[in-house]
Design a protein around this motif. Structure first.
Motif, PDB file in Angstrom:
ATOM      1  N   HIS A   1       0.816  -1.216   0.000  1.00 33.35           N
ATOM      2  CA  HIS A   1       0.000   0.000   0.000  1.00 33.35           C
ATOM      3  C   HIS A   1       0.854   1.272   0.000  1.00 33.35           C
ATOM      4  O   HIS A   1       0.395   2.330  -0.420  1.00 33.35           O
ATOM      5  CB  HIS A   1      -0.995   0.013   1.173  1.00 33.35           C
ATOM      6  CG  HIS A   1      -2.294   0.654   0.793  1.00 33.35           C
ATOM      7  ND1 HIS A   1      -3.472  -0.020   0.635  1.00 33.35           N
ATOM      8  CD2 HIS A   1      -2.564   1.937   0.462  1.00 33.35           C
ATOM      9  CE1 HIS A   1      -4.421   0.811   0.244  1.00 33.35           C
ATOM     10  NE2 HIS A   1      -3.894   2.014   0.136  1.00 33.35           N
ATOM     11  N   SER A   2       2.107   1.166   0.434  1.00 31.58           N
ATOM     12  CA  SER A   2       2.999   2.338   0.383  1.00 31.58           C
ATOM     13  C   SER A   2       3.230   2.776  -1.065  1.00 31.58           C
ATOM     14  O   SER A   2       3.439   3.961  -1.326  1.00 31.58           O
ATOM     15  CB  SER A   2       4.345   2.019   1.035  1.00 31.58           C
ATOM     16  OG  SER A   2       4.156   1.677   2.385  1.00 31.58           O
TER      17      SER A   2
ATOM     18  N   TRP B   1       9.940  -0.253   8.435  1.00 28.79           N
ATOM     19  CA  TRP B   1      10.516  -1.491   7.887  1.00 28.79           C
ATOM     20  C   TRP B   1      11.296  -2.251   8.972  1.00 28.79           C
ATOM     21  O   TRP B   1      10.821  -2.360  10.098  1.00 28.79           O
ATOM     22  CB  TRP B   1      11.399  -1.144   6.697  1.00 28.79           C
ATOM     23  CG  TRP B   1      11.205  -2.017   5.483  1.00 28.79           C
ATOM     24  CD1 TRP B   1      10.730  -3.286   5.418  1.00 28.79           C
ATOM     25  CD2 TRP B   1      11.519  -1.633   4.127  1.00 28.79           C
ATOM     26  NE1 TRP B   1      10.735  -3.710   4.103  1.00 28.79           N
ATOM     27  CE2 TRP B   1      11.210  -2.734   3.297  1.00 28.79           C
ATOM     28  CE3 TRP B   1      12.042  -0.471   3.540  1.00 28.79           C
ATOM     29  CZ2 TRP B   1      11.406  -2.708   1.901  1.00 28.79           C
ATOM     30  CZ3 TRP B   1      12.232  -0.446   2.159  1.00 28.79           C
ATOM     31  CH2 TRP B   1      11.919  -1.549   1.360  1.00 28.79           C
TER      32      TRP B   1
ATOM     33  N   LEU C   1       0.067  -6.392   5.665  1.00 27.70           N
ATOM     34  CA  LEU C   1       0.903  -6.356   6.869  1.00 27.70           C
ATOM     35  C   LEU C   1       0.168  -6.890   8.100  1.00 27.70           C
ATOM     36  O   LEU C   1       0.732  -7.641   8.906  1.00 27.70           O
ATOM     37  CB  LEU C   1       1.390  -4.921   7.161  1.00 27.70           C
ATOM     38  CG  LEU C   1       2.678  -4.484   6.452  1.00 27.70           C
ATOM     39  CD1 LEU C   1       2.490  -4.373   4.943  1.00 27.70           C
ATOM     40  CD2 LEU C   1       3.183  -3.157   7.004  1.00 27.70           C
TER      41      LEU C   1
ATOM     42  N   ASP D   1     -10.811  -4.776  11.418  1.00 25.70           N
ATOM     43  CA  ASP D   1     -10.723  -4.248  10.058  1.00 25.70           C
ATOM     44  C   ASP D   1     -12.139  -3.826   9.672  1.00 25.70           C
ATOM     45  O   ASP D   1     -13.110  -4.158  10.363  1.00 25.70           O
ATOM     46  CB  ASP D   1     -10.203  -5.335   9.093  1.00 25.70           C
ATOM     47  CG  ASP D   1      -9.701  -4.769   7.774  1.00 25.70           C
ATOM     48  OD1 ASP D   1      -8.476  -4.643   7.596  1.00 25.70           O
ATOM     49  OD2 ASP D   1     -10.544  -4.432   6.904  1.00 25.70           O
TER      50      ASP D   1
ATOM     51  N   ARG E   1      -2.002 -10.944  -0.179  1.00 24.07           N
ATOM     52  CA  ARG E   1      -1.000  -9.994  -0.660  1.00 24.07           C
ATOM     53  C   ARG E   1      -0.807 -10.190  -2.159  1.00 24.07           C
ATOM     54  O   ARG E   1      -0.566 -11.332  -2.613  1.00 24.07           O
ATOM     55  CB  ARG E   1       0.318 -10.250   0.077  1.00 24.07           C
ATOM     56  CG  ARG E   1       1.424  -9.260  -0.218  1.00 24.07           C
ATOM     57  CD  ARG E   1       1.115  -7.901   0.354  1.00 24.07           C
ATOM     58  NE  ARG E   1       2.291  -7.074   0.568  1.00 24.07           N
ATOM     59  CZ  ARG E   1       2.221  -5.848   1.099  1.00 24.07           C
ATOM     60  NH1 ARG E   1       1.055  -5.316   1.443  1.00 24.07           N
ATOM     61  NH2 ARG E   1       3.317  -5.152   1.295  1.00 24.07           N
TER      62      ARG E   1
HETATM   63  P1  NAD Z   1      -3.469  -3.111   2.668  1.00 22.92           P
HETATM   64  O1  NAD Z   1      -4.223  -2.244   1.728  1.00 22.92           O
HETATM   65  O2  NAD Z   1      -3.094  -4.484   2.264  1.00 22.92           O
HETATM   66  O3  NAD Z   1      -4.274  -3.251   4.051  1.00 22.92           O
HETATM   67  C1  NAD Z   1      -4.893  -2.200   4.701  1.00 22.92           C
HETATM   68  C2  NAD Z   1      -6.032  -2.799   5.535  1.00 22.92           C
HETATM   69  O4  NAD Z   1      -6.548  -1.785   6.400  1.00 22.92           O
HETATM   70  C3  NAD Z   1      -7.200  -3.281   4.676  1.00 22.92           C
HETATM   71  O5  NAD Z   1      -7.557  -4.597   5.070  1.00 22.92           O
HETATM   72  C4  NAD Z   1      -8.307  -2.282   4.984  1.00 22.92           C
HETATM   73  O6  NAD Z   1      -9.620  -2.836   4.921  1.00 22.92           O
HETATM   74  C5  NAD Z   1      -7.958  -1.861   6.401  1.00 22.92           C
HETATM   75  N1  NAD Z   1      -8.495  -0.569   6.801  1.00 22.92           N
HETATM   76  C6  NAD Z   1      -8.542   0.566   6.074  1.00 22.92           C
HETATM   77  N2  NAD Z   1      -9.137   1.544   6.779  1.00 22.92           N
HETATM   78  C7  NAD Z   1      -9.473   1.004   7.987  1.00 22.92           C
HETATM   79  C8  NAD Z   1     -10.113   1.503   9.151  1.00 22.92           C
HETATM   80  N3  NAD Z   1     -10.533   2.756   9.193  1.00 22.92           N
HETATM   81  N4  NAD Z   1     -10.278   0.675  10.193  1.00 22.92           N
HETATM   82  C9  NAD Z   1      -9.860  -0.617  10.128  1.00 22.92           C
HETATM   83  N5  NAD Z   1      -9.250  -1.146   9.059  1.00 22.92           N
HETATM   84  C10 NAD Z   1      -9.070  -0.340   8.003  1.00 22.92           C
HETATM   85  O7  NAD Z   1      -2.174  -2.287   3.098  1.00 22.92           O
HETATM   86  P2  NAD Z   1      -0.718  -2.816   3.570  1.00 22.92           P
HETATM   87  O8  NAD Z   1       0.127  -2.997   2.349  1.00 22.92           O
HETATM   88  O9  NAD Z   1      -0.896  -3.910   4.537  1.00 22.92           O
HETATM   89  O10 NAD Z   1      -0.147  -1.525   4.306  1.00 22.92           O
HETATM   90  C11 NAD Z   1      -0.738  -1.062   5.514  1.00 22.92           C
HETATM   91  C12 NAD Z   1      -0.167   0.300   5.870  1.00 22.92           C
HETATM   92  O11 NAD Z   1       1.201   0.157   6.279  1.00 22.92           O
HETATM   93  C13 NAD Z   1      -0.134   1.311   4.716  1.00 22.92           C
HETATM   94  O12 NAD Z   1      -0.345   2.614   5.250  1.00 22.92           O
HETATM   95  C14 NAD Z   1       1.285   1.188   4.213  1.00 22.92           C
HETATM   96  O13 NAD Z   1       1.690   2.334   3.494  1.00 22.92           O
HETATM   97  C15 NAD Z   1       2.000   1.047   5.517  1.00 22.92           C
HETATM   98  N6  NAD Z   1       3.358   0.489   5.478  1.00 22.92           N
HETATM   99  C16 NAD Z   1       4.232   0.999   6.379  1.00 22.92           C
HETATM  100  C17 NAD Z   1       5.509   0.508   6.443  1.00 22.92           C
HETATM  101  C18 NAD Z   1       6.466   1.057   7.455  1.00 22.92           C
HETATM  102  O14 NAD Z   1       7.641   0.703   7.391  1.00 22.92           O
HETATM  103  N7  NAD Z   1       6.044   1.888   8.389  1.00 22.92           N
HETATM  104  C19 NAD Z   1       5.907  -0.527   5.580  1.00 22.92           C
HETATM  105  C20 NAD Z   1       4.980  -1.046   4.679  1.00 22.92           C
HETATM  106  C21 NAD Z   1       3.690  -0.538   4.644  1.00 22.92           C
END
Ligand code: NAD
Ligand code: ZN
Length: 348
Positions: free
Chosen positions: A39-40, A295, A185, A205, A340
């Motif tokens: 999602h990033s 990460w 994640l 979720d 994923r």
């Molecule tokens: P994803 O799209 O696979 O999953 C996101 C999930 O969150 C979905 O299942 C969605 O239904 C749920 N969601 C959305 N809004 C919600 C809400 N209000 N309440 C409850 N659930 C909700 O995304 P992902 O690839 O798993 O990434 C998740 C987040 O982590 C993103 O913001 C991504 O950019 C971030 N990320 C951060 C890092 C880091 O190092 N900090 C690394 C990778 C990804």
């Protein structure tokens, strides 16, 4: 070769024909087995405006979650076998500072002078038939299936690092962990918490299917909406959770996580939506901590691979050919993925 290129700010990526890259000294050419869509990436090409915090200037090939087989060795590379399967540690720091020396390129002290953050993050990534990887960034997979392993390098590594740094809060009996956002994640976070701790895992979720999957991994699920914080507190006997992990990061989810915390607990925000939270002395329980993480380390990734090979964690993947790579991003954006998304440029 064909590659998914982030070409312009706030513009959907394109599949383009680009020259096959050539590995330089200390690098290898990897034949990509799997490239996960994170999602990033959506934040990078769609949400972030030029100059916004977290933004990275295009153009480059997307894909920061990769695995593959070594195809060709660059000058001076030894100790790596052509044909062997590796996972790619995506971040690339200066390699010399204290952070990089402990394998934590994510917090490189010279990041400001680096031309990129990592592969698929300023430097060409793995959403392509081939990619170039510094040999230091290869983590051996042995005989494990590299296609299904691709998400380990971000979707598992990131929650693993967040959970590992929160372990002191989950050490002992009667502990509770909360996971918000059960996508790529978040699903891995539930599995990792179950494998590493004895904590009761509470998960939430907006999507029923995502909660059903987390429940199948052993979590107690609590749907969103009115009374959610009270319901979470009730499960913990009123005390609150010892560690919370927010994989969304918008203001309402940070507020839910913060409202669910116990005394001396830790909330780690991993989702990069940038939602705000206004704090004052009376707002959170005593000695509770709110932090973020980015990460993980190379050592963490070795440990994640060990857990995968031991059968303790298993990414749930939905495979896409190179022709379908943009559909993977469309489904990710609209929340329609069942697992994923992993692009397999050379077939399944
Ligand atoms: P994803 O799209 O696979 O999953 C996101 C999930 O969150 C979905 O299942 C969605 O239904 C749920 N969601 C959305 N809004 C919600 C809400 N209000 N309440 C409850 N659930 C909700 O995304 P992902 O690839 O798993 O990434 C998740 C987040 O982590 C993103 O913001 C991504 O950019 C971030 N990320 C951060 C890092 C880091 O190092 N900090 C690394 C990778 C990804
Ligand atoms: Zn460094």
């Amino acid at each position: 070769m064909r590659a998914v290129v982030f070409e312009k700010w706030q513009t959907f990526p394109e599949i383009k024909d680009v020259p096959r890259p050539v590995p330089g000294p200390g690098e290898v050419l990897l034949k990509v087995a799997g490239a996960g869509a994170c999602h990033s990436d959506v934040a990078l090409y769609k949400d972030f405006a030029e100059g916004a915090p977290g933004s990275i200037p295009p153009a480059f090939i997307l894909g920061h979650e990769n695995s593959g087989w070594v195809e060709e060795l660059g000058e001076g590379v030894t100790g790596v076998e052509v044909g062997a399967a590796y996972l790619v540690y995506g971040p690339v720091g200066c390699g010399r500072c204290k952070a990089c020396s402990r394998g934590q390129d994510t917090y490189c002290e010279n990041a400001a002078e680096m031309p990129y953050l990592g592969m698929g993050l300023g430097r060409d990534g793995g959403m392509a038939e081939y990619m170039v990887v510094p040999v230091r960034n290869l983590v051996p997979l042995g005989d494990a299936d590299p296609v299904a392993a691709a998400p380990l390098s971000d979707a598992a590594l990131t929650p693993y690092h967040a959970i590992k740094t929160a372990l002191p809060h989950l050490n002992g009996g009667g502990k509770f962990a909360l996971v918000i956002g059960l996508g790529g994640l978040g699903q891995m976070a539930v599995q990792i918490l179950k494998a590493l701790t004895g904590a009761t895992v509470i998960a939430t979720d907006m999507k029923e299917e995502a909660m059903a999957k987390a429940a199948a991994s052993g979590a107690i699920v609590v749907p969103g909406g009115e009374g959610q914080i009270e319901r979470i507190r009730e499960i913990t006997g009123g005390r609150g959770v010892d560690a919370a992990f927010d994989f969304v990061g918008i203001a309402p989810t940070v507020a839910t996580a913060a409202g669910s915390m116990a005394v001396q607990s830790k909330l780690t925000v991993v989702g990069i939506a940038g939602g705000g939270y206004e704090w004052n002395f009376f707002k959170t329980p005593y000695e509770s901590t709110l932090t973020n993480t980015y990460w993980g380390t190379i050592e963490d990734l070795h440990e994640v691979v060990d857990m995968y090979r031991a059968g303790q964690i298993k990414p749930d993947v939905e495979l896409f050919t190179m022709d379908q790579a943009l559909d993977a991003y469309r489904k990710l954006e609209s929340g329609q993925l069942a697992g994923r998304a992993v692009v397999v440029p050379h077939g399944k």
